[in-house]
Design a protein around this motif. Structure first.
Motif, PDB file in Angstrom:
ATOM      1  N   VAL A 161       0.832  -1.006  -0.278  1.00  0.00           N
ATOM      2  CA  VAL A 161       0.062   0.060   0.050  1.00  0.00           C
ATOM      3  C   VAL A 161       1.011   1.328   0.138  1.00  0.00           C
ATOM      4  CG1 VAL A 161      -1.777   1.335   1.132  1.00  0.00           C
ATOM      5  CG2 VAL A 161      -1.823  -1.165   1.230  1.00  0.00           C
ATOM      6  N   MET A 162       0.793   1.954  -0.961  1.00  0.00           N
ATOM      7  CA  MET A 162       1.608   3.211  -1.227  1.00  0.00           C
ATOM      8  C   MET A 162       0.943   4.293  -1.002  1.00  0.00           C
ATOM      9  SD  MET A 162       3.912   1.883  -4.170  1.00  0.00           S
ATOM     10  CE  MET A 162       5.393   2.888  -3.860  1.00  0.00           C
ATOM     11  N   VAL A 163       1.614   5.480  -0.020  1.00  0.00           N
ATOM     12  CA  VAL A 163       0.687   6.442   0.266  1.00  0.00           C
ATOM     13  C   VAL A 163       1.414   7.831  -0.008  1.00  0.00           C
ATOM     14  CG1 VAL A 163      -0.383   7.800   2.217  1.00  0.00           C
ATOM     15  CG2 VAL A 163      -0.627   5.319   2.347  1.00  0.00           C
ATOM     16  N   SER A 164       1.134   8.982  -0.694  1.00  0.00           N
ATOM     17  CA  SER A 164       1.710   9.862  -0.999  1.00  0.00           C
ATOM     18  C   SER A 164       0.840  11.314  -0.813  1.00  0.00           C
ATOM     19  CB  SER A 164       2.233   9.979  -2.426  1.00  0.00           C
ATOM     20  OG  SER A 164       1.025   9.923  -3.227  1.00  0.00           O
ATOM     21  N   THR A 165       1.327  12.193  -0.795  1.00  0.00           N
ATOM     22  CA  THR A 165       0.498  13.719  -0.698  1.00  0.00           C
ATOM     23  C   THR A 165      -0.170  13.627  -2.030  1.00  0.00           C
ATOM     24  OG1 THR A 165       2.287  15.082  -1.674  1.00  0.00           O
ATOM     25  CG2 THR A 165       2.301  14.399   0.918  1.00  0.00           C
ATOM     26  N   ARG A 166      -0.981  14.683  -1.886  1.00  0.00           N
ATOM     27  CA  ARG A 166      -1.818  15.264  -3.332  1.00  0.00           C
ATOM     28  C   ARG A 166      -0.641  15.623  -4.312  1.00  0.00           C
ATOM     29  NH1 ARG A 166      -7.210  16.708  -3.241  1.00  0.00           N
ATOM     30  NH2 ARG A 166      -6.599  18.715  -4.698  1.00  0.00           N
ATOM     31  N   ARG A 167       0.465  16.266  -3.974  1.00  0.00           N
ATOM     32  CA  ARG A 167       1.269  16.555  -5.179  1.00  0.00           C
ATOM     33  C   ARG A 167       2.285  15.528  -5.358  1.00  0.00           C
ATOM     34  NH1 ARG A 167      -0.128  21.200  -7.327  1.00  0.00           N
ATOM     35  NH2 ARG A 167      -1.585  22.338  -6.019  1.00  0.00           N
ATOM     36  N   GLY A 168       2.231  14.386  -4.742  1.00  0.00           N
ATOM     37  CA  GLY A 168       3.063  13.405  -5.470  1.00  0.00           C
ATOM     38  C   GLY A 168       4.263  12.848  -4.363  1.00  0.00           C
ATOM     39  N   LYS A 169       4.627  13.654  -3.153  1.00  0.00           N
ATOM     40  CA  LYS A 169       5.523  13.356  -2.264  1.00  0.00           C
ATOM     41  C   LYS A 169       5.139  12.008  -1.588  1.00  0.00           C
ATOM     42  CE  LYS A 169       8.260  15.192   1.443  1.00  0.00           C
ATOM     43  NZ  LYS A 169       8.500  16.387   2.656  1.00  0.00           N
ATOM     44  N   HIS A 170       6.273  11.137  -1.497  1.00  0.00           N
ATOM     45  CA  HIS A 170       5.906   9.746  -0.861  1.00  0.00           C
ATOM     46  C   HIS A 170       5.881   9.880   0.529  1.00  0.00           C
ATOM     47  CE1 HIS A 170       5.864   5.330  -0.524  1.00  0.00           C
ATOM     48  NE2 HIS A 170       6.917   5.502   0.208  1.00  0.00           N
ATOM     49  N   ARG A 171       5.077   9.269   1.278  1.00  0.00           N
ATOM     50  CA  ARG A 171       4.955   9.323   2.630  1.00  0.00           C
ATOM     51  C   ARG A 171       5.248   7.889   3.403  1.00  0.00           C
ATOM     52  NH1 ARG A 171       0.359  10.066   5.681  1.00  0.00           N
ATOM     53  NH2 ARG A 171       1.849  10.435   7.494  1.00  0.00           N
ATOM     54  N   PHE A 172       4.612   7.022   2.881  1.00  0.00           N
ATOM     55  CA  PHE A 172       5.283   5.647   3.349  1.00  0.00           C
ATOM     56  C   PHE A 172       4.623   4.438   2.440  1.00  0.00           C
ATOM     57  CE2 PHE A 172       1.145   6.351   5.466  1.00  0.00           C
ATOM     58  CZ  PHE A 172       0.656   5.205   5.102  1.00  0.00           C
ATOM     59  N   SER A 173       5.237   3.359   2.436  1.00  0.00           N
ATOM     60  CA  SER A 173       4.728   2.101   1.995  1.00  0.00           C
ATOM     61  C   SER A 173       4.555   1.074   3.089  1.00  0.00           C
ATOM     62  CB  SER A 173       5.871   1.675   1.089  1.00  0.00           C
ATOM     63  OG  SER A 173       5.949   2.459  -0.102  1.00  0.00           O
ATOM     64  N   TYR A 174       3.176   0.379   3.046  1.00  0.00           N
ATOM     65  CA  TYR A 174       2.985  -0.453   4.033  1.00  0.00           C
ATOM     66  C   TYR A 174       2.733  -2.134   3.348  1.00  0.00           C
ATOM     67  CZ  TYR A 174      -0.119  -3.463   6.836  1.00  0.00           C
ATOM     68  OH  TYR A 174      -0.617  -4.458   7.683  1.00  0.00           O
ATOM     69  N   LYS A 175       3.638  -3.001   3.711  1.00  0.00           N
ATOM     70  CA  LYS A 175       3.916  -4.196   2.953  1.00  0.00           C
ATOM     71  C   LYS A 175       3.543  -5.446   4.127  1.00  0.00           C
ATOM     72  CE  LYS A 175       7.750  -2.621   0.153  1.00  0.00           C
ATOM     73  NZ  LYS A 175       8.878  -3.232  -0.267  1.00  0.00           N
ATOM     74  N   GLY A 176       2.502  -4.925   4.918  1.00  0.00           N
ATOM     75  CA  GLY A 176       1.747  -5.952   5.849  1.00  0.00           C
ATOM     76  C   GLY A 176       2.644  -6.192   7.185  1.00  0.00           C
ATOM     77  N   PRO A 177       1.944  -7.015   8.041  1.00  0.00           N
ATOM     78  CA  PRO A 177       2.723  -7.175   9.210  1.00  0.00           C
ATOM     79  C   PRO A 177       3.865  -8.090   9.464  1.00  0.00           C
ATOM     80  CG  PRO A 177       0.188  -7.846   9.315  1.00  0.00           C
ATOM     81  CD  PRO A 177       0.638  -7.532   8.057  1.00  0.00           C
ATOM     82  N   PRO A 178       4.879  -7.753  10.351  1.00  0.00           N
ATOM     83  CA  PRO A 178       5.826  -8.532   9.959  1.00  0.00           C
ATOM     84  C   PRO A 178       5.898  -9.920  10.115  1.00  0.00           C
ATOM     85  CG  PRO A 178       6.199  -6.624  11.597  1.00  0.00           C
ATOM     86  CD  PRO A 178       4.764  -6.892  11.207  1.00  0.00           C
ATOM     87  N   GLY A 179       6.638 -10.547   8.975  1.00  0.00           N
ATOM     88  CA  GLY A 179       6.615 -12.007   9.021  1.00  0.00           C
ATOM     89  C   GLY A 179       5.290 -12.646   8.212  1.00  0.00           C
ATOM     90  N   SER A 180       4.726 -11.717   7.616  1.00  0.00           N
ATOM     91  CA  SER A 180       3.307 -12.209   6.943  1.00  0.00           C
ATOM     92  C   SER A 180       3.608 -12.070   5.278  1.00  0.00           C
ATOM     93  CB  SER A 180       2.180 -11.383   7.265  1.00  0.00           C
ATOM     94  OG  SER A 180       2.275 -10.169   6.808  1.00  0.00           O
ATOM     95  N   ILE A 181       2.691 -12.727   4.450  1.00  0.00           N
ATOM     96  CA  ILE A 181       2.734 -12.797   3.152  1.00  0.00           C
ATOM     97  C   ILE A 181       1.735 -11.732   2.993  1.00  0.00           C
ATOM     98  CG2 ILE A 181       2.344 -13.888   0.909  1.00  0.00           C
ATOM     99  CD1 ILE A 181       3.359 -16.521   2.427  1.00  0.00           C
ATOM    100  N   PHE A 182       1.843 -10.782   2.150  1.00  0.00           N
ATOM    101  CA  PHE A 182       1.092  -9.610   1.840  1.00  0.00           C
ATOM    102  C   PHE A 182       1.007  -9.445   0.264  1.00  0.00           C
ATOM    103  CE2 PHE A 182       0.120  -4.870   1.700  1.00  0.00           C
ATOM    104  CZ  PHE A 182      -1.079  -5.047   2.359  1.00  0.00           C
ATOM    105  N   GLU A 183      -0.387  -9.568  -0.278  1.00  0.00           N
ATOM    106  CA  GLU A 183      -0.713  -9.563  -1.492  1.00  0.00           C
ATOM    107  C   GLU A 183      -2.090  -8.477  -1.551  1.00  0.00           C
ATOM    108  OE1 GLU A 183      -1.505 -13.265  -3.367  1.00  0.00           O
ATOM    109  OE2 GLU A 183       0.458 -13.950  -2.965  1.00  0.00           O
ATOM    110  N   PRO A 184      -1.793  -7.318  -1.383  1.00  0.00           N
ATOM    111  CA  PRO A 184      -2.808  -6.132  -1.320  1.00  0.00           C
ATOM    112  C   PRO A 184      -3.563  -6.218  -2.702  1.00  0.00           C
ATOM    113  CG  PRO A 184      -0.883  -5.028  -1.800  1.00  0.00           C
ATOM    114  CD  PRO A 184      -0.317  -6.496  -1.655  1.00  0.00           C
ATOM    115  N   ARG A 185      -5.052  -6.053  -2.357  1.00  0.00           N
ATOM    116  CA  ARG A 185      -6.060  -5.809  -3.426  1.00  0.00           C
ATOM    117  C   ARG A 185      -6.637  -4.599  -3.141  1.00  0.00           C
ATOM    118  NH1 ARG A 185      -2.656  -8.310  -5.521  1.00  0.00           N
ATOM    119  NH2 ARG A 185      -2.835 -10.013  -6.482  1.00  0.00           N
ATOM    120  N   GLY A 186      -8.092  -4.820  -3.069  1.00  0.00           N
ATOM    121  CA  GLY A 186      -8.917  -3.593  -2.906  1.00  0.00           C
ATOM    122  C   GLY A 186      -8.801  -2.664  -1.672  1.00  0.00           C
TER     123      GLY A 186
END
Length: 335
Positions: A214-239
């Protein structure tokens, strides 16, 4: 035509019936918005609403790749081939024949309850309640193609992710309610964004299938953070969607769950662990008028379920907020 649908009501004039229901609901929405200023929101135990089982074989809906809440028990749902309107009985009431064949967030609902969707010719169309359609955003060239779309419920602005042909270059454009582009920027962090939404703090939230994150940025496109799931888990984000408390809800295709993270990317809890082993969350939409989460499954039963975990009551802040989150975690045993 035959549809294997549980307790299907007899609808003789579906279009007229829908329009009447939605216009009645539109008046109710105004009163609800006024009431929202008088009451704060709080987290509560998840409540499972009666689920909708759709077997819309006439229109070959294979799975619920994306859902958009219209109003009063009406939901637009799509797979890679079709986009249909259904009610809480699973009855197919309308169909869009020229929607693009993507499995991501290809449609959304604006503040006038109009459907906005990506068409097969890569224009962005708008369909009114009376069934009339027009082009909302024209395709200016053959270089850029829209991939996913979202309409802000607070401002009416439309967020669109575009992909440059034969490349891995993506851009985000924000349009006002008349279809005029007000912000545009290229995002070099994206690899394959398939869903987009906006948080209440104006962040742009995207599900990227290839990162996967999950990639989050400001309205102007500045990257804030990326979320890749809880530690040790397999993460395949969709909706993905957000709620009025600025939480981000994301479907994890691998874990068959819906995860909640806060506006700064910290994991909070699993808001949904499927009550049925066959239920596989793939798409999610937050209905801010009824405060329910609508989750579409990729299972062959084409199931849509509704849940509630926010009440309009006393606000939850500070330690009380954390206590509510802990209580919500404990409530997972309900599933």
């Amino acid at each position: 035509r035959q549809m294997c649908i549980r307790d299907r009501p007899r609808v003789t004039q579906p279009c007229k019936y829908i329009i009447n229901c939605l216009f009645v609901n539109h008046d109710e929405v105004k009163h609800k918005r006024q009431a929202r200023n008088e009451h704060l929101l709080q987290l509560t135990y998840p409540q499972i609403y009666p689920y909708i089982s759709m077997r819309v074989n006439d229109y070959h809906i294979d799975r619920c790749c994306h859902v958009s809440c219209l109003a009063q028990d009406f939901v637009w749902v799509s797979d890679e081939r079709n986009l249909i309107l259904t009610n809480n009985y699973g009855v197919c009431l309308n169909r869009i024949t020229n929607a693009v064949g993507f499995s991501g967030g290809i449609h959304t609902i604006n503040r006038k309850l109009e459907l906005i969707y990506i068409a097969s010719d890569f224009t962005i169309n708008k369909r009114a309640l009376d069934g009339t359609s027009n082009t909302f955003i024209k395709r200016k060239d053959q270089i850029w193609e829209p991939r996913c779309i979202y309409c802000s419920k607070s401002t009416g602005e439309v967020f669109v992710v575009f992909k440059r042909n034969n490349s891995n270059i993506y851009s985000v454009s924000i349009y006002n309610e008349t279809g005029v582009c007000i912000i545009q920027h290229t995002n070099t962090n994206y690899r394959n964004p398939i869903f987009i939404t906006e948080n209440t703090n104006k962040d742009v939230v995207v599900t990227d299938e290839k990162h996967p994150a999950v990639m989050v940025s400001t309205r102007r496109g500045k990257h804030r953070f990326s979320y890749k799931g809880p530690p040790g888990s397999i993460f395949e984000p969709r909706g993905i969607c957000t709620d009025p408390l600025s939480h981000i809800l994301v479907c994890n295709q691998c874990g068959s769950s819906v995860q909640m993270i806060d506006k700064d990317g910290q994991f909070r809890l699993f808001i949904l662990v499927p009550h049925d082993i066959s239920f596989q969350p793939f798409s999610v939409c937050y209905d801010s008028e009824r405060h329910i989460v609508v989750v579409g499954s990729k299972d062959i039963q084409r199931t849509i379920s509704a849940y509630r975990y926010i009440d309009r009551n006393l606000g939850v802040t500070g330690n009380s907020y954390l206590t509510a989150l802990n209580n919500l975690n404990k409530s997972l045993s309900l599933f």
